[in-house]
Design an enzyme around this catalytic site. Sequence first.
Site: not given
Ligand code: NAD
Length: 279
Positions: A164, A177
């Site tokens: 991130s 986080y």
């Molecule tokens: P999201 O909530 O749509 O997806 C997160 C996924 O992780 C979901 O499928 C959830 O079920 C899964 N998950 C959570 N705990 C888990 C576990 N214990 N075992 C297996 N799966 C698990 O959110 P997203 O935005 O798609 O996030 C995905 C990644 O991207 C994360 O690592 C997040 O930190 C990172 N990220 C997202 C953003 C953003 O702006 N959306 C920005 C920076 C980083």
Amino acid sequence: MASHVETVRVAPPADLLKGQTALVTGANSGIGKGTALALGRAGADVVVNYVSDREAAEQVVDEITSYGVRAVACEADVSQESQVAAMIDRTVREFGTLDILVANAGMQRDAKVTDMTLAQWQKVLDVNLTGQFLCAREAVKEFRRRGVVPEVSRAAGKIICMSSVHQLIPWAGHVNYATSKGGVQMMMQTLAQELAPEKIRVNAVAPGAIRTPINRSAWETASAREDLLRLIPYDRIGDPEDIAHAVVLLASDLMDYVVGTTLYVDGGMTLFPGFATGG
Ligand code: NAD
């Protein structure tokens, strides 16, 4: 002539990852889902990991198989050692081996520091950091067992860690986080250094603000969107595909000499936009 720029849809070549197997954690939602679909469109067979909502995972599987490649849904909590080991075993049983790990699963449990419980701190570290470590460790065992297969890829395996912009930008109210993502950066670099001699490439993608369920409150209302866009020089919120395409390229031999790098995919969020007009 229209005064706005039309969105141009682009896609990686359909045979870029042909013959490779990819595992994406947290692949039934948001960035993980977009990435699993893009890997499938690029020719990879895909293991779609989920921890809850099997139906959503099965929908991703159905879409991927419609591209003419194979896919399976696989339930596992990435923070649980035995479940991660079982997931890699199943991947090898179903598809013969593993070539690409996308350690994407992540979560937020936000609170100001004195309101943050130990459980909130621990859960986020367990999933976001320990989860990536466990998946990487088990994937490396399989990469090492199989070694380089030159017809498939120049590397013995590729790991892409989902980090991130908060591996770099401190984030008040989110100390668990931001700390987890700072940890992901050093874990990624250390694994990259340790594993490069074995032709295992470890890199990270650091998304900025991507429209997914994890940050719904940041883009759902017009005023929240306005606040968010002030932080993004490129003046648009990202889509899961923006991240997915970065992952596909990093996983491919087009990026074979890229080792231990974080690719920021953030519309310029890490350019300190507050300094564009001051400082
Ligand atoms: P999201 O909530 O749509 O997806 C997160 C996924 O992780 C979901 O499928 C959830 O079920 C899964 N998950 C959570 N705990 C888990 C576990 N214990 N075992 C297996 N799966 C698990 O959110 P997203 O935005 O798609 O996030 C995905 C990644 O991207 C994360 O690592 C997040 O930190 C990172 N990220 C997202 C953003 C953003 O702006 N959306 C920005 C920076 C980083």
